[in-house]
Design an enzyme around this catalytic site. Structure first.
Site, PDB file in Angstrom:
ATOM      1  CG  ASP A   9      -2.156   0.734   0.983  1.00  0.00           C
ATOM      2  OD1 ASP A   9      -2.449   1.340  -0.071  1.00  0.00           O
ATOM      3  OD2 ASP A   9      -2.792   1.079   2.064  1.00  0.00           O
ATOM      4  NE  ARG A  17      -3.108  -1.382   4.626  1.00  0.00           N
ATOM      5  CZ  ARG A  17      -4.278  -1.388   3.868  1.00  0.00           C
ATOM      6  NH1 ARG A  17      -4.954  -2.567   4.297  1.00  0.00           N
ATOM      7  NH2 ARG A  17      -4.578  -0.678   3.154  1.00  0.00           N
ATOM      8  CD1 TRP A  54     -13.225  -5.298  -9.319  1.00  0.00           C
ATOM      9  CD2 TRP A  54     -12.431  -4.359 -11.410  1.00  0.00           C
ATOM     10  NE1 TRP A  54     -12.419  -6.269 -10.107  1.00  0.00           N
ATOM     11  CE2 TRP A  54     -11.813  -5.649 -11.084  1.00  0.00           C
ATOM     12  CE3 TRP A  54     -12.320  -3.744 -12.520  1.00  0.00           C
ATOM     13  CZ2 TRP A  54     -11.317  -6.336 -12.183  1.00  0.00           C
ATOM     14  CZ3 TRP A  54     -11.421  -4.403 -13.672  1.00  0.00           C
ATOM     15  CH2 TRP A  54     -11.178  -5.585 -13.488  1.00  0.00           C
ATOM     16  NE  ARG A  57      -7.760   2.069  -5.453  1.00  0.00           N
ATOM     17  CZ  ARG A  57      -6.252   2.230  -5.073  1.00  0.00           C
ATOM     18  NH1 ARG A  57      -5.401   2.476  -5.782  1.00  0.00           N
ATOM     19  NH2 ARG A  57      -6.218   1.686  -3.857  1.00  0.00           N
ATOM     20  CB  SER A 113      -8.914  -5.248  -3.200  1.00  0.00           C
ATOM     21  OG  SER A 113      -9.317  -4.108  -3.534  1.00  0.00           O
ATOM     22  CB  SER A 114     -13.183  -7.621  -4.781  1.00  0.00           C
ATOM     23  OG  SER A 114     -12.658  -8.854  -4.668  1.00  0.00           O
ATOM     24  CD  GLU A 115     -13.635  -4.941  -1.853  1.00  0.00           C
ATOM     25  OE1 GLU A 115     -12.399  -5.272  -1.856  1.00  0.00           O
ATOM     26  OE2 GLU A 115     -14.686  -6.060  -1.723  1.00  0.00           O
ATOM     27  CG  LEU A 165       9.127 -17.134  -3.422  1.00  0.00           C
ATOM     28  CD1 LEU A 165       9.168 -17.261  -2.030  1.00  0.00           C
ATOM     29  CD2 LEU A 165       9.498 -16.034  -3.975  1.00  0.00           C
ATOM     30  CG  HIS A 205      -0.259   2.183  -9.390  1.00  0.00           C
ATOM     31  ND1 HIS A 205      -0.261   1.958  -7.979  1.00  0.00           N
ATOM     32  CD2 HIS A 205      -1.101   2.950  -9.630  1.00  0.00           C
ATOM     33  CE1 HIS A 205      -1.623   2.333  -7.695  1.00  0.00           C
ATOM     34  NE2 HIS A 205      -1.891   2.996  -8.615  1.00  0.00           N
ATOM     35  N   GLY A 262       0.063   5.234  -4.247  1.00  0.00           N
ATOM     36  CA  GLY A 262      -0.521   6.569  -4.613  1.00  0.00           C
ATOM     37  C   GLY A 262       0.103   8.005  -3.871  1.00  0.00           C
TER      38      GLY A 262
HETATM   39  C1  IPE Z   1      -5.580  -2.813  -0.436  1.00  0.00           C
HETATM   40  O1  IPE Z   1      -5.084  -1.465  -0.461  1.00  0.00           O
HETATM   41  C2  IPE Z   1      -5.460  -3.448  -1.887  1.00  0.00           C
HETATM   42  C3  IPE Z   1      -4.361  -3.661  -2.380  1.00  0.00           C
HETATM   43  C4  IPE Z   1      -2.970  -3.311  -1.867  1.00  0.00           C
HETATM   44  C5  IPE Z   1      -4.122  -4.202  -3.804  1.00  0.00           C
HETATM   45  P1  IPE Z   1      -6.459  -0.305  -0.504  1.00  0.00           P
HETATM   46  O2  IPE Z   1      -5.631   0.861  -0.606  1.00  0.00           O
HETATM   47  O3  IPE Z   1      -7.207  -0.654  -1.680  1.00  0.00           O
HETATM   48  O4  IPE Z   1      -7.116  -0.325   0.768  1.00  0.00           O
HETATM   49  P2  IPE Z   1      -7.822   0.679   1.499  1.00  0.00           P
HETATM   50  O5  IPE Z   1      -8.826   1.292   0.509  1.00  0.00           O
HETATM   51  O6  IPE Z   1      -6.899   1.672   1.968  1.00  0.00           O
HETATM   52  O7  IPE Z   1      -8.459  -0.114   2.748  1.00  0.00           O
HETATM   53  C1  IPE Z   2      -1.451   0.105  -3.284  1.00  0.00           C
HETATM   54  O1  IPE Z   2      -1.287   1.514  -3.449  1.00  0.00           O
HETATM   55  C2  IPE Z   2      -1.747  -0.349  -4.817  1.00  0.00           C
HETATM   56  C3  IPE Z   2      -3.087  -0.677  -4.972  1.00  0.00           C
HETATM   57  C4  IPE Z   2      -3.960  -0.535  -4.153  1.00  0.00           C
HETATM   58  C5  IPE Z   2      -3.436  -1.125  -6.295  1.00  0.00           C
HETATM   59  P1  IPE Z   2      -2.445   2.655  -3.495  1.00  0.00           P
HETATM   60  O2  IPE Z   2      -2.822   2.813  -4.841  1.00  0.00           O
HETATM   61  O3  IPE Z   2      -3.652   2.094  -2.809  1.00  0.00           O
HETATM   62  O4  IPE Z   2      -1.687   3.969  -2.782  1.00  0.00           O
HETATM   63  P2  IPE Z   2      -2.331   4.992  -1.733  1.00  0.00           P
HETATM   64  O5  IPE Z   2      -2.942   4.125  -0.484  1.00  0.00           O
HETATM   65  O6  IPE Z   2      -3.455   5.670  -2.413  1.00  0.00           O
HETATM   66  O7  IPE Z   2      -1.388   5.879  -1.430  1.00  0.00           O
HETATM   67 MG    MG Z   3      -4.095   2.439  -0.759  1.00  0.00          MG
END
Ligand code: IPE
Ligand code: IPE
Ligand code: MG
Length: 244
Positions: free
Chosen positions: A22, A190, A71, A73, A67-69, A133, A39, A25
């Protein structure tokens, strides 16, 4: 070498490490760059950590890729993420195969583009015999969705008269999950300072040790990975039993 001292430490390295990658962004925003740049840098961190995990004696590394969620974005970000995934799969298959890494993808494939599914299948087939691995990448993965799908399949088995409801136990349930033949994660890391599970491996992490680090994923280094593993090695796992 650091890798050896880990293996010889008080506790053995975790067999299975899961990571919620995480902060891509925020890494980009801090530099005035588009989220995609974060990314892209994140994909480089994946290469570093995959190699570090193999060298440190970790057997299974599971990475939360999408993640499923996710989408939900903006469409342009989803498109960029899928584009990067294509690039990663195309470029890394040969390296993974050469380095003894077996690739497995978990998550619901139906919503992924057909060419991505084809790349995944090719990568899984080409690396199936590798044993150094196992790299598991979670794509379009949601823990609740996985559990509901498992419950539905077992309910259908009961409906069809193939099993009785009373026969369903933890093991039978776990065999219905994407992770059927994998042991549960020993350690979850995390990055980015967030301290939540975000619908990752809900069933599988019942007794997983959690380590949260402040670094954003593009900045996460091999040294920090080793530090997280050492922290894990200092923990006492109880599984509900008495203090040892
Ligand atoms: C979790 O991160 C999903 C991935 C790392 C692929 P998110 O950034 O989507 O999670 P939330 O929205 O902060 O909980
Ligand atoms: C993790 O980074 C990558 C994915 C969830 C695909 P984020 O894109 O969630 O980055 P932040 O949390 O917005 O900084
Ligand atoms: Mg994130």
């Amino acid at each position: 070498m650091e890798a050896l001292s880990l293996a010889n430490g008080p506790a053995s390295p975790p067999l299975h490490v899961a990571i919620i990658m995480d902060g891509n962004g925020r890494w980009a925003r801090a530099r005035g760059l588009p989220r995609t740049a974060g990314h892209q840098r994140g994909a480089e961190t994946v290469r570093t950590i995959v190699e570090a995990a193999a060298e440190m004696g970790v057997s299974i590394l599971t990475l939360f890729g999408f993640s499923s969620e996710n989408w939900n974005r903006p469409e342009s970000e989803v498109r960029d993420l899928m584009g990067l995934l294509r690039l990663y799969l195309r470029n890394e298959i040969a390296t993974l195969a050469k380095n003894g890494v077996r690739l497995r993808v978990i998550g619901e494939r139906a919503r992924l583009a057909p060419d991505i599914v084809a790349l995944i299948e090719e990568a899984e087939a080409k690396t199936a015999e590798n044993r150094r691995l196992t790299l598991v990448i979670a794509l379009n993965y949601g823990g609740r969705q996985e559990i509901v799908a498992a419950a539905r399949r077992l309910a259908m088995e009961v409906e069809a008269g193939r099993i009785e409801a009373g026969q369903i136990d933890d093991d039978m349930f776990a065999r219905q999950l994407f992770t059927a033949e994998l042991p549960d994660p020993d350690l979850l890391i995390r990055t980015s300072g967030e301290q939540r599970i975000s619908n990752f491996l809900l069933w599988q992490m019942a007794y997983t040790e959690f380590v949260f680090v402040d670094s954003l994923w593009p900045d996460f280094s091999r040294e920090e990975f080793e530090k997280a593993i050492r922290e894990y090695q200092g923990r006492e796992r109880r599984y509900g039993g008495a203090v040892g």
